[in-house]
Each structure stands twice: as structure tokens, then as C-alpha cells.
Design an enzyme around this catalytic site. Structure first.
Site, PDB file in Angstrom:
ATOM      1  N   VAL A   1       0.822  -1.148   0.060  1.00 51.56           N
ATOM      2  CA  VAL A   1      -0.034   0.060  -0.080  1.00 51.56           C
ATOM      3  C   VAL A   1       0.903   1.248   0.079  1.00 51.56           C
ATOM      4  CG1 VAL A   1      -2.107  -0.996   1.192  1.00 51.56           C
ATOM      5  CG2 VAL A   1      -0.425  -0.351   2.537  1.00 51.56           C
TER       6      VAL A   1
ATOM      7  N   GLY B   1       8.621   4.173  -0.057  1.00 52.66           N
ATOM      8  CA  GLY B   1       9.100   5.380   0.242  1.00 52.66           C
ATOM      9  C   GLY B   1      10.507   5.115   0.957  1.00 52.66           C
TER      10      GLY B   1
ATOM     11  N   PHE C   1      13.515   3.676   2.422  1.00 53.16           N
ATOM     12  CA  PHE C   1      14.214   2.336   2.171  1.00 53.16           C
ATOM     13  C   PHE C   1      12.989   1.375   2.398  1.00 53.16           C
ATOM     14  CE2 PHE C   1      14.846   3.270   6.647  1.00 53.16           C
ATOM     15  CZ  PHE C   1      14.240   2.019   7.255  1.00 53.16           C
ATOM     16  N   GLY C   2      11.780   1.801   2.701  1.00 51.06           N
ATOM     17  CA  GLY C   2      10.716   0.962   3.104  1.00 51.06           C
ATOM     18  C   GLY C   2       9.666   0.731   2.254  1.00 51.06           C
TER      19      GLY C   2
ATOM     20  N   VAL D   1       5.466  -0.711   2.506  1.00 52.45           N
ATOM     21  CA  VAL D   1       4.621  -1.016   3.572  1.00 52.45           C
ATOM     22  C   VAL D   1       3.415  -1.646   2.892  1.00 52.45           C
ATOM     23  CG1 VAL D   1       2.996   0.527   5.252  1.00 52.45           C
ATOM     24  CG2 VAL D   1       5.212   1.546   4.256  1.00 52.45           C
TER      25      VAL D   1
ATOM     26  N   LYS E   1       6.288  -2.605   7.645  1.00 53.23           N
ATOM     27  CA  LYS E   1       7.446  -1.825   7.040  1.00 53.23           C
ATOM     28  C   LYS E   1       8.408  -2.613   6.860  1.00 53.23           C
ATOM     29  CE  LYS E   1       9.928   2.409   6.743  1.00 53.23           C
ATOM     30  NZ  LYS E   1      10.025   3.806   7.293  1.00 53.23           N
TER      31      LYS E   1
ATOM     32  N   ASP F   1      11.587  14.870   9.776  1.00 55.14           N
ATOM     33  CA  ASP F   1      10.907  14.654   8.567  1.00 55.14           C
ATOM     34  C   ASP F   1       9.310  15.014   8.883  1.00 55.14           C
ATOM     35  OD1 ASP F   1      10.933  14.102   5.995  1.00 55.14           O
ATOM     36  OD2 ASP F   1      10.752  12.104   5.972  1.00 55.14           O
TER      37      ASP F   1
END
Length: 314
Positions: free
Chosen positions: A15, A18, A20-21, A23, A38, A139
Site C-alpha cells: 500500500v 518510500g 528504504f521501506g 509498507v 514496513k 521529517d
């Protein structure tokens, strides 16, 4: 920390992506609830050790950050893959996506909900900054502010976060796309800059602008131009808020926004100071928040769009 073994998660569906992950949405047999997972992106590459270290760092930060407005870490998932074992972070699933997807789907978000969101972001960030040692998020932006089923804030994505005292440099931050518009100006012209609390406060000022406008700052502007102009003192167009000057508490929120993005980091308010201001703003809408939340929940039920559970790669 709860360790969920391979095979515990069912119906995994990608879904979000972004950083390094990757999800996924899924369901845990052990927890008997929907979860967000993640996982590391590119886990079989030569940078596996670094990615694993980043993931475990995010785990450690989330373990420290236990607050109603910070996304809760439920456990760690492990899955054998060939001769390696992949690891992921298991978090509560947020059915309404992020603040960014909220405005993408519902441009006319009720003011009561907007002020609740701002207040809850401030409360969550104030908690992080008051930990010992403090946690600097680094962030804070709309797609890292998730919304639970009650449309309450859940701050997420600590992949860039730093515990005060750790060393860093701006080059590490600039390598992550999609965050430049929320970066404090002092971070843009000092190669040895170390993020502090004022960095997050600046990001909140820009986020406040997006809550008012429903837009992302500096659309279509090249990153180099953003970096140069923000460092010189330019900010998003405040005049987009002029049509809302008669709306209750907008002028007060606008004043707070401008103080938060002050070019002088020392002149920005703390999140504790911000919380006193946003509490007054939110209190002015306390009689209409229940209706506002219900109306948005009803609208979201009629919308069919992908869930946004992580920061976009763009």
C-alpha cells in the site's frame, strides 16, 4: 519487543513505498487485528547491513516514543527468504491514510478538524522533544502524519529521526527525496549542520500552511531553486490564506505559523509554547469537532482510493 514469526501475517498487500521501506497492509493471527508492515526495500543488495541498521534504529526510536499521537510499534516481524532472514516493523494499521491523502480526497476539510490536527501534531511533537534525551523527527510533513479511524493524529516515519547528541550532516538529509520543502533554512547552507528542536518547529510551520491551503509548498519548483530561495528567507505564499481571515482562529494560527518558520531558529517558539496557542484555537471549535469528524468519516467511506501509509518516494 513482541517478535512475530514467519507465517503470522496474512493477506499482505502493498500500500505504500518510500525511503528504504515497503509498507504492506495485512492481518496478524497473533494480534487478531489489521496491521501495517514496513519491510526493507532492496534487502538483498550490497547495502543490506546499512538498511537493517536503519530499520532497527527506527524500531528503537519508536519504542521510546509512546504517546497517543505517535504511531505505536506493535512488534517486529521476521521472514526467512533464501539463506537470509528479512525483518520488518509491525504497526497499527491506519484506515484513513495520511494528512496528505485527506486533503487530496477532501479539499474542503472542516475547520474544526484542521485545528484538532494541528493541536495533536503539536502535542505529539512536544512529547518527542521532552524525552530524555529528546527525539528530533527531521521529517515532519503531511504524509508522515497518519490518521486513525477516529481521524486522530498518529505521527510516523522515524527513519530520519535523531536522538539529540548524535552526529549528522545535511548531506544525509538531502539524499531523501520529498523533504526539502520542509527543511529549515539553516540546514540548507551549512554542510555541518546538526538538527535541533527548532528544525522540527520550522517543519511544523510549513505543515500548518499545508493544513490551511490543502496544497504542497512550491509546486513544480526545482529543488535547487527551493534550497536557494528558502535559505534567503522566502516561504510559501501567505496570501492564499487571505480568503479565510474571517474564519475563527485563522489569524491566530497564521501568526503562529509565521513565528514557527522564522529565519532565526532562536526566535522560533518551542512546541510547549505552540501547544498553549493551539489549545486555545482548538478549544474554540470544541463544540463542532464531533460533527466535523463524522462528516469527514462519512465522506471517506464513499471514496475509493489507495491507502497512503508511508511517505511517497516522489
Amino acid at each position: 519487543m513482541l517478535l512475530l514469526p514467519s507465517g503470522d501475517l496474512d493477506n499482505l498487500e502493498l500500500v505504500g513505498t518510500g525511503g528504504f521501506g515497503l509498507v504492506y497492509k495485512g492481518r496478524s493471527q497473533t494480534l487478531k487485528m489489521d496491521i501495517a508492515l514496513k519491510m526493507i526495500q532492496g534487502a538483498h543488495g550490497s547495502n543490506l547491513k546499512r538498511l537493517m541498521r536503519d530499520l532497527m534504529k527506527e524500531r528503537d526510536v519508536m519504542e521510546k516514543a509512546s504517546n497517543p499521537y505517535v504511531l505505536r510499534l506493535l512488534g517486529v516481524y521476521q521472514k526467512p527468504e533464501g539463506g537470509l532472514t528479512e525483518y520488518g516493523l509491525v504497526m497499527e494499521y491506519m484506515p484513513h491514510g495520511s494528512l496528505r491523502s485527506l486533503f487530496d480526497n477532501i479539499p474542503d476539510v472542516p475547520w474544526a478538524l484542521r485545528f484538532q490536527i494541528l493541536h495533536q501534531v503539536v502535542l505529539g511533537m512536544n512529547y518527542l522533544h521532552n524525552l530524555d534525551p529528546p527525539i528530533i523527527h527531521r521529517d515532519l510533513k503531511p504524509c508522515n502524519v497518519l490518521l486513525n479511524k477516529h481521524l486522530e493524529v498518529q505521527i510516523t516515519d522515524f527513519g530520519l529521526s535523531k536522538i539529540v547528541g548524535a552526529t549528522t550532516s545535511i548531506s544525509a538529509v538531502l539524499s531523501f527525496a520529498g523533504t526539502l520543502s520542509y527543511m529549515a533554512p539553516e540546514a540548507l547552507d551549512d554542510i555541518n549542520y546538526r538538527p535541533n528542536k527548532a528544525y522540527d518547529v520550522y517543519s511544523f510551520g510549513i505543515l500548518t500552511w499545508t493544513v490551511f491551503s490543502g496544497e504542497e509548498p512550491y509546486p513544480g519548483v526545482h529543488a535547487v531553486v527551493i534550497q536557494r530561495c528558502v535559505a534567503k528567507g522566502q516561504r510559501p505564499r501567505v496570501n492564499v490564506l487571505d480568503e479565510y481571515t474571517e474564519v475563527k482562529m485563522v489569524l491566530e494560527a497564521k501568526d503562529l505559523m509565521v513565528r514557527c518558520w522564522n529565519p532565526n531558529a532562536d526566535d522560533r517558539p518551542s512546541f510547549h509554547d505552540c501547544s498553549e496557542s493551539t489549545a486555545v484555537m482548538f478549544s474554540a471549535y470544541k463544540d463542532s469537532i464531533v460533527g466535523a469528524v463524522r462528516s469527514v468519516q462519512d465522506l471517506l467511506k464513499t471514496i475509493s482510493s489507495p491507502d497512503e501509509l508511508s511517505e511517497p518516494s516522489a
